[in-house]
Design a protein around this motif. Sequence first.
Motif, PDB file in Angstrom:
ATOM      1  N   UNK B 256     -19.029  37.010  66.193  1.00  0.00           N
ATOM      2  CA  UNK B 256     -18.091  36.452  67.167  1.00  0.00           C
ATOM      3  C   UNK B 256     -18.100  37.303  68.440  1.00  0.00           C
ATOM      4  N   UNK B 257     -17.746  36.688  69.564  1.00  0.00           N
ATOM      5  CA  UNK B 257     -17.860  37.404  70.847  1.00  0.00           C
ATOM      6  C   UNK B 257     -16.632  38.257  71.188  1.00  0.00           C
ATOM      7  N   UNK B 258     -16.863  39.246  72.023  1.00  0.00           N
ATOM      8  CA  UNK B 258     -15.759  40.044  72.553  1.00  0.00           C
ATOM      9  C   UNK B 258     -15.847  40.081  74.069  1.00  0.00           C
ATOM     10  N   UNK B 259     -14.689  39.986  74.700  1.00  0.00           N
ATOM     11  CA  UNK B 259     -14.608  40.112  76.159  1.00  0.00           C
ATOM     12  C   UNK B 259     -13.979  41.457  76.480  1.00  0.00           C
ATOM     13  N   UNK B 260     -14.203  41.901  77.685  1.00  0.00           N
ATOM     14  CA  UNK B 260     -13.613  43.176  78.118  1.00  0.00           C
ATOM     15  C   UNK B 260     -12.139  42.979  78.431  1.00  0.00           C
ATOM     16  N   UNK B 261     -11.295  43.774  77.774  1.00  0.00           N
ATOM     17  CA  UNK B 261      -9.878  43.740  78.150  1.00  0.00           C
ATOM     18  C   UNK B 261      -9.750  44.512  79.460  1.00  0.00           C
ATOM     19  N   UNK B 288     -17.052  32.880  80.999  1.00  0.00           N
ATOM     20  CA  UNK B 288     -18.498  32.868  80.759  1.00  0.00           C
ATOM     21  C   UNK B 288     -18.795  32.836  79.255  1.00  0.00           C
ATOM     22  N   UNK B 289     -18.067  33.652  78.484  1.00  0.00           N
ATOM     23  CA  UNK B 289     -18.284  33.663  77.027  1.00  0.00           C
ATOM     24  C   UNK B 289     -17.890  32.322  76.409  1.00  0.00           C
ATOM     25  N   UNK B 290     -16.787  31.754  76.884  1.00  0.00           N
ATOM     26  CA  UNK B 290     -16.368  30.448  76.343  1.00  0.00           C
ATOM     27  C   UNK B 290     -17.446  29.402  76.583  1.00  0.00           C
ATOM     28  N   UNK B 291     -18.059  29.445  77.753  1.00  0.00           N
ATOM     29  CA  UNK B 291     -18.995  28.371  78.103  1.00  0.00           C
ATOM     30  C   UNK B 291     -20.431  28.658  77.677  1.00  0.00           C
ATOM     31  N   UNK B 292     -20.759  29.938  77.400  1.00  0.00           N
ATOM     32  CA  UNK B 292     -22.171  30.229  77.124  1.00  0.00           C
ATOM     33  C   UNK B 292     -22.439  30.901  75.778  1.00  0.00           C
ATOM     34  N   UNK B 294     -23.343  31.727  72.122  1.00  0.00           N
ATOM     35  CA  UNK B 294     -24.119  30.827  71.267  1.00  0.00           C
ATOM     36  C   UNK B 294     -23.305  30.217  70.130  1.00  0.00           C
ATOM     37  N   UNK B 295     -22.187  30.848  69.770  1.00  0.00           N
ATOM     38  CA  UNK B 295     -21.239  30.232  68.843  1.00  0.00           C
ATOM     39  C   UNK B 295     -19.943  30.016  69.626  1.00  0.00           C
ATOM     40  N   UNK B 296     -19.733  28.827  70.143  1.00  0.00           N
ATOM     41  CA  UNK B 296     -18.594  28.619  71.055  1.00  0.00           C
ATOM     42  C   UNK B 296     -17.257  28.979  70.401  1.00  0.00           C
ATOM     43  N   UNK B 297     -16.417  29.704  71.128  1.00  0.00           N
ATOM     44  CA  UNK B 297     -15.093  30.043  70.582  1.00  0.00           C
ATOM     45  C   UNK B 297     -14.201  28.799  70.500  1.00  0.00           C
ATOM     46  N   UNK B 298     -13.501  28.664  69.381  1.00  0.00           N
ATOM     47  CA  UNK B 298     -12.482  27.611  69.290  1.00  0.00           C
ATOM     48  C   UNK B 298     -11.122  28.183  69.662  1.00  0.00           C
ATOM     49  N   UNK B 299     -11.009  29.498  69.715  1.00  0.00           N
ATOM     50  CA  UNK B 299      -9.746  30.129  70.105  1.00  0.00           C
ATOM     51  C   UNK B 299     -10.023  31.506  70.696  1.00  0.00           C
ATOM     52  N   UNK B 300      -9.097  31.907  71.549  1.00  0.00           N
ATOM     53  CA  UNK B 300      -9.061  33.282  72.057  1.00  0.00           C
ATOM     54  C   UNK B 300      -7.817  33.924  71.466  1.00  0.00           C
TER      55      UNK B 300
END
Lengths: 509, 509
Positions: B256-261, B288-292, B294-300
């Motif tokens: 799963x992806x992580x964004x910078x806080x 950018x992570x939501x839209x690109x 490879x496993x699209x997030x269903x929630x943040x």
Amino acid sequence: MSACRALRASKALVRYSAARLTRPVAVPLEARRRFAVSAPTMSSFYPDWEPDGPTVKTEIPGPQAKAAIVELNEVFDTRSLNMLTDYSKSTGNYIADPDGNVLLDVYAQIASIPLGYNNPVLRKAARTDAMINGLINRPALGNFPPAEWAEILRTGILKVAPSGLNQVFTAMAGSDANETAYKAAFMYRRQRDRGGPNVEFTEEEMNSAMVNQSPGASNQLSILSFKTAFHGRLFGSLSTTRSKPIHKLDIPAFDWPQATFPQLKYPLDAHAAENAEIERTALDEVERLITTYHLPPCAVVVEPIQSEGGDNHATPAFFRGLREVTRKHGVLLIVDEVQTGVGATGRFWAHEHWDLHDPPDMVTFSKKAQTAGYYFGNPELRPNKPYRQFNTWMGDPARALLFRAIIDEVERLDLVRHTARVGEYLYEKLERLADKYPGEFRNLRGKGMGTFIAFDNPRRDEFLAKAKTFGVNIGGSGQSAVRLRPMLIFEEKHADILIDVLERIVTSW
Amino acid sequence: MSACRALRASKALVRYSAARLTRPVAVPLEARRRFAVSAPTMSSFYPDWEPDGPTVKTEIPGPQAKAAIVELNEVFDTRSLNMLTDYSKSTGNYIADPDGNVLLDVYAQIASIPLGYNNPVLRKAARTDAMINGLINRPALGNFPPAEWAEILRTGILKVAPSGLNQVFTAMAGSDANETAYKAAFMYRRQRDRGGPNVEFTEEEMNSAMVNQSPGASNQLSILSFKTAFHGRLFGSLSTTRSKPIHKLDIPAFDWPQATFPQLKYPLDAHAAENAEIERTALDEVERLITTYHLPPCAVVVEPIQSEGGDNHATPAFFRGLREVTRKHGVLLIVDEVQTGVGATGRFWAHEHWDLHDPPDMVTFSKKAQTAGYYFGNPELRPNKPYRQFNTWMGDPARALLFRAIIDEVERLDLVRHTARVGEYLYEKLERLADKYPGEFRNLRGKGMGTFIAFDNPRRDEFLAKAKTFGVNIGGSGQSAVRLRPMLIFEEKHADILIDVLERIVTSW
């Protein structure tokens, strides 16, 4: 007891003798059947406690429950609701609802009530200073354990620790008990592969762990579970659960392997040779998966009796074989006793039936324990550094104190042996029913396993619904099993009522 | 109160006035410092309750604790033990140990004690019939909810539901509260993609779910979390936790992806323009992570203040932006209020500081609530079939009743507003300390956030150890943060003691 007073006031249509009934009472069938007693009688375990039999006054849910369910549904999903319950009126083996219906309960909150509703001894335990302290001063057990925590563990959870296992990691419920056991298994395996507890993590491991990648995250390893197993519904435990699609659909899962649980023929002793062959094949599959699966298992998790999955049994020989094959390949064996533990099989832990010389590596518990966790013995199953196996609460001292009170009462009343005996009594009666109605009581199973008994019925859901109208609350499991999960205070007299109702169900359609 | 009696008996070396101290009391430094009072005084909230100050009689752990820890360690891992605790002698803001040490506690069981140890009102609640019923008759809430469950929810958990969210799924602790929220998010997203709640699962979905593969298992989707976030330590929640390697090493994790806080500069208002730019960049990364990815997030999932990760703040503008960007892309926003909720930030829920017009989709809670779960409002977040979001206990009515008693007391004593006020008082004093010792109190943060305040210290671990010798129990977070997590009954007089000790720590080395 208010339930007793309510029963006293109700009109008696059928009277069950308090003495043991040796055969079903002939009762005229009616569209709306009622059971009631004229006066409460002495129960074997506690005075002036239980009614003598069920009372069915309305359909279930009745008008009061229906109105309350509509209200509840506004804020809380009620679609899995089985029966809205009046716990203040429930006593012993009997569960009550807001409409005055009182059912013999052989489901017991999905097998998690050990000593009956409103047990007077547990009520007393709930009033103690220790309990109130545990309830209102909830500690972070890993950081700030109570000074008496060692004593609470020793005189409670650890007093009944399975043979060979003398330590515990406490948890909240079955799911996280299993998941924390899995975590311990992954850490143990990686530590061994790394070369022991003193080998430090590499930079690469630490960096990759932070982005959920191998080698830091053990995505190269797995937990092996069995088809039709149930181990919980959080992300890790659900990856090992293989019960029904509805439990798993839409939830991401790890690419972990499943082996076939032996699909034995019942009664087991009548098919011994054939079953032994099925079990040998199953063990071969386990060994093949351990040695060839692309993500090698670090542990195998197994239920002594697959419960949610349909009450599937295997023999002690299978489990001894499982212990051998896991030991041979350096794979841990986790025994999930969440549903089977705490007496219902006629042993305190169901795996005591196996006569293992080499204990399981971890045994998880919950439900009837009213608290949860995993037992272990090997000190290397403690991760090599602090804060690797940790969370804020790490269990609940109030619930641990309740388990201690349960254990004391189980011992005082010798309830494990009692359950073994009542189980035999019940099983024999069920055998007779199965002989009489072979199409209705199929695959009777659980002989010698206390009251942990099940059978299949081709119209199972209708069977369970009908049971309620006759005054008994029963649960199902798997596709077609009727699972009996009485409490440990279930007696022969309750078995008689149950048997009578079971017969009336199958003669009523 | 026995703690008061103990204090009365102890030799008074330093006396704190019960009246507000406007500046630190000058106290001679000693190798082994003791605080004590000659007599208990009236506390602002409850009569005859707390001592007037800490007592340090021995090193911590002292001889009694040391012996008990050795014993406990035989059966329970004690390497993360912070302080063996005598809860029966702990009162209000003061935590006691077996050696007679009594510390002002601004860590409060990792931020999870709301109303003080041995709160008399909670003690009364613990003795009620309703509580005893909830404790000894533990229901399977999804199947057999108590008839009064709707009322318990409405007058408790749901009475304080965040604006816009009127339903709850109850859980056991923060980890499973988050994981069940994630499960709801995956089911919601797949249902939408499938074409609505009435579209049946396909055979392929059902079969693939049973072997942990897509499309039945949502391995093609993800949950997006933030770097240095903490959301729990079970397999799903740990996949979103990004706090420290030691929390994650060796445990399998989802890709799963992580964004910078946003890594803001403190004090926030002095760096407003620069911080706004940092937050814009962070929001761009999220989008950018939501839209690109490879496993699209269903929630943040996000914490209002990253707590375990080091007390990292972001501004309301960032969170409003997060709500906008998630809404824009049909991604759910889960706000993890496990540590920030229940009053400590000067609002009941920390996200009330954001002035959202569009509420979060789910808000999770635990810790000070003493029970757990997630709130939601959108009825489509109830899965489309029963038994999809389910487990045996689904929470604990006894703990839900305790939360109700906590809520009543928070309201009666106006403790949220109280905490906002005391927080301002404390923050101002800390600002003065930071001006005086800028190298010791770095990056002071939490202005306007009640008592949810932190600062960095270059010798943090030593700082915390020293605090104990001066009579205060403080926790850390992240790499170098000292996090203050007083209870809601923390008053100006406690702030004065704390400030005094903080100054003495940094002047003692």
